[in-house]
Write a protein that holds these residues in place. Structure first.
Motif, short mmCIF file in Angstrom:
data_model
loop_
_atom_site.label_atom_id
_atom_site.label_comp_id
_atom_site.label_asym_id
_atom_site.label_seq_id
_atom_site.Cartn_x
_atom_site.Cartn_y
_atom_site.Cartn_z
N SER A 89 2.05 1.77 -3.32
CA SER A 89 0.87 2.26 -4.32
C SER A 89 1.00 3.54 -4.22
CB SER A 89 -0.50 1.55 -3.92
OG SER A 89 -0.52 0.14 -3.93
N THR A 120 0.66 -1.22 0.12
CA THR A 120 0.04 -0.03 0.09
C THR A 120 0.81 1.12 -0.07
OG1 THR A 120 -1.88 -1.06 1.21
CG2 THR A 120 -1.67 1.18 1.09
N GLN A 154 -2.03 -1.79 -5.84
CA GLN A 154 -1.59 -2.84 -5.02
C GLN A 154 -0.85 -4.29 -5.64
OE1 GLN A 154 -5.08 -3.17 -2.48
NE2 GLN A 154 -3.60 -2.75 -0.71
#
Length: 763
Positions: free
Chosen positions: A157, A154, A323
């Motif tokens: 990301s 994450t 992700q």
């Protein structure tokens, strides 16, 4: 389970015990294996929490304005109680983790119990032994990628989304300003994409880590660094500059303008100051963009809460697909993250990590938390609920136990104080979906226990009274289930969002035998009670005008959520009931018109006209305006030679003479006292009036759809049943009335922690 939190009022980061969260249909329960501290973001959260009240106000002027509006609408004391309660809450930390799936919501596809998944925190709370995560923010981990590496997905990301906004490809010259964790990942992702990458920082540790990954790393030294970047880029400057630094200064962004070529892209990824000078941007015609967290879908309820994905042909790279891309690069060996971990702590030692972040006693990049082993696939991570048994509702004894569902600000600042003042004295259990806010609420307000999910309260046979203070779409279901189990029930308004829901609640109330009160508190206020008494000897029908200056709300407010019923079902219901109480006569016909600013059920401005059985007429003029000099609610009633006026529940004027005046009192305490008397075997006739007002409000929503007057009939009336069957498509829990009489269905909201936390704006 253990969870890492920061008290909003300050102090050290703590590891607290909270219930294991429940999951809704669009969510996944994950047993955490590893999580990564995002030092920049989490340091900002903890620093703000530890700052003075004045510093908090300066940092969040938007919240100061909300407090000022609340003080004008509900009084200073209520606003102060709300602020104090907010400061007493715990803020969950973390948003990037990995773990094993324990439970999957019914609406989640492609994920099964036992899967190893990378998780993103839509609302934080990933530094916890168990996480309740939106299904679209869970990405299955490919074979060959271990959990410690996948926990970076994450945070990766965020960096990847910034790189996508830069619109670069193989051969592009990319400069990353700020080589903290996000900057390191952005540089490595750019390298994996075929870009030529340079990084700039002040400290040796991040520069060394960047060089080890193949980045051309420069120690910041002003003009010399600029010249080095120009030489590296063959004299043109960078095609894109990603600003991954953090701080109040605008210098990193202005610095980027010197490093960029003509018409380059500058992307702000970090939280930096923006006191910018126009000339450098104009001279090079630079494009300045801001990366919003993990990518498209972030902060959008439809995506994160309701599980509605974008078609890949329309939005290729959502936050969830970002992700997946990070995980795929890890699996292919094109991205490496293990060397970024400079510190690892077991979860119980998390406060040590935040001391390191706050005091910067030694250099760091990535900090990882490790967790006890996950349960084996198929193991039940939480105790099985008891099978409930139905029982007759007892007359309430002194010391009888109260179960509370919903741990939001309204419960803390308004409803719970009213219940205590009324005489309720034993508060057993409080529930929220995620459990964390329930634990904090229980500790602050003296509840014996805290649980995750409403079932644990509904199924506890030792609880006699249940208070429902949750989002509106949950009210009818919870009230019906509690009544069917023989409990006494207080349900915050509205009781139901459709005729079918209201019918079920009425049947449950009749079968269970418990007392039922809806939180239409105004009828219990001293001003309205005094007005009704002053008009008791009138010889003709009343003419009532109820003017409401409710004020505007942000676009993401629950008023604008069709799942929660909008302003009509969610707030105007108060005024429908107040008019019925003032006239002493139920409503037998309703007409309604909405403004043109939104779909009908969500209109911010509307008028509702009620005809009462005794011939009285009431008009509710509801406006989203809130002029500074206007109080929120004004009520005037005329009958013959009598005239009464209620000024925002602060003063009652009868025939031009003030007969009651005091602090604003909308009747919350007297309503709770009436409920207590009912629970102890007192007169329950008011329940029929509250149900009738609920039905009249639903009829108003129906009238909006067909532009006609409809009679709010009762379930016992065969004609009324036929009428409801014919208009069931006009108003329902997940739909909205419109002029064509069709339904615009919205996906059912997934149960997040907030789904059992708030009863909406206290009114």
């Amino acid at each position: 389970m253990r969870q890492v939190v920061q008290a909003a009022s300050g102090g050290a980061v703590r590891v607290v015990e909270v219930p294991v969260p429940t999951v809704g249909p669009t969510e996944v329960l994950v047993s955490t294996t590893a999580s990564i501290v995002s030092a920049g973001t989490e340091r900002a959260v903890t620093a703000l929490a530890r700052s003075s009240l004045l510093a908090k106000a300066r940092a969040r002027p938007d919240l100061v304005r909300k407090v000022a509006v609340k003080a004008r609408a509900d009084g200073l004391s209520t606003a102060v109680r709300t602020v104090r309660d907010r400061l007493g809450t715990d803020v969950p930390l973390g948003y990037s983790a990995c773990g094993r799936v324990v439970e999957v919501g019914a609406a989640v596809d492609g994920i099964r119990p036992g899967d190893l998944v990378a998780t993103g925190g839509a609302g934080g709370a990933n530094h916890a032994e168990f996480q309740s995560v939106p299904g679209l923010l869970c990405a299955r981990v490919p074979d060959g990628v271990d959990a410690c590496a996948a926990a970076f997905a994450t945070i990766g990301s965020i960096a990847l989304h910034g790189l996508r906004l830069a619109e670069v490809g193989p051969g592009s010259k990319v400069v990353v300003v700020g080589l903290g964790l996000v900057g390191q990942l952005a540089a490595r992702l750019a390298l994996a994409s075929g870009c030529d990458v340079a990084g700039i920082d002040l400290a040796e540790l991040p520069l060394d880590a960047a060089r080890a990954a193949g980045v051309r790393a420069f120690a910041e030294s002003g003009e010399a660094t600029t010249e080095a970047v120009r030489a590296w880029s063959r004299g043109r400057g960078a095609d894109a500059v990603l600003v991954c630094a953090a701080g109040r200064s605008a210098e990193p962004v202005m610095r980027a303008t010197a490093l960029a070529r003509d018409r380059a892209h500058l992307v702000v990824v970090g939280d930096v100051g923006l006191d910018l000078t126009r000339a450098p941007f104009y001279d090079k015609e630079l494009t300045l963009r801001f990366a919003r967290s993990y990518g498209p879908g972030r902060y959008e309820r439809g995506y994160e809460d309701w599980g509605v994905d974008y078609p890949a042909g329309q939005v290729r790279w959502t936050e969830g697909r970002n992700q997946e891309a990070v995980l795929d690069l890890l699996a292919a060996g094109r991205l490496r993250v293990d060397d970024l971990v400079t510190h690892a702590f077991p979860i119980e030692q998390a406060p040590r990590a935040y001391e390191l972040v706050a005091e910067r006693t030694e250099p760091y990049l990535a900090i990882r938390f490790d967790y006890p082993p996950s349960p084996a696939p198929g193991d039940d991570a939480r105790p099985r609920p008891r099978v409930p048994r139905q029982r007759a509702a007892p007359a309430l004894r002194r010391g009888s136990r109260v179960g509370w569902i919903g741990a939001g600000a309204f419960s803390a600042s308004v409803l719970l104080p009213a219940f205590r003042a009324a005489g309720f004295d034993q508060f057993a259990t409080v529930a929220s979906a995620g459990g964390r806010s329930a634990r904090s609420f229980a500790d602050r307000h003296g509840f014996a226990g805290a649980v995750a999910g409403a079932d644990a309260v509904l199924d506890d046979d030792d609880i006699d009274v249940i208070v429902i203070a949750t989002p509106h779409a949950t009210h009818a279901e919870l009230a019906a289930r509690a009544l069917e189990r023989g409990r006494h029930v207080w349900c915050e308004k509205p009781l139901a969002l459709g005729f079918d829901e209201l019918d079920r609640v009425e049947r449950a109330a009749a079968a269970g035998g418990g007392a039922l009160v809806v939180g239409y508190n105004r009828r219990f206020s001293p001003a309205l009670g005094g007005a009704h008494a002053a008009l008791s000897e009138r010889t003709g029908p009343l003419s009532v005008v109820y003017r409401v200056a409710a004020g505007p709300v942000p676009g993401d407010h629950w008023y604008n959520d069709r799942v929660q019923g909008g302003r009509l079902l969610g707030e105007v219901c108060h005024f429908v009931d107040a008019c019925a109480a003032l006239t002493g006569s139920q409503v037998d016909a309703v007409a309604a018109l909405a403004g043109r600013d939104a779909e009908l059920l969500l209109a911010p401005d509307m008028s509702v006209t009620l005809r009462h059985v005794d011939g009285s007429l009431s008009t509710i003029a509801y406006s989203s305006a809130h002029p500074r000099g206007a109080r929120k609610e004004q009520v005037e009633a005329l009958a013959g030679v009598r005239h009464v006026r209620i000024d925002d529940y602060r003063e009652l004027v009868v025939d031009g003479r003030s007969v009651w005046k005091g602090a604003q009192d909308k009747g919350h305490r007297d309503a709770a006292a009436a409920f207590l008397r009912m629970c102890r075997g007192g007169d329950t006739s008011v329940t029929a009036e509250l149900l009738a007002s609920s039905r009249a409000t639903l009829a108003a929503a129906d009238a909006l759809g067909v532009e006609a007057v409809r009679a709010p009939t009762t379930p016992a009336d065969p004609a009324g049943s036929a009428d409801r069957a014919g208009r069931a498509d006009t108003t329902n829990r997940a739909g909205t009335a419109n002029r064509a009489g069709t339904v615009d269905h919205a996906p059912a909201a997934g149960a997040s922690d907030s789904a059992l936390d708030s009863a909406g704006t206290p009114t």
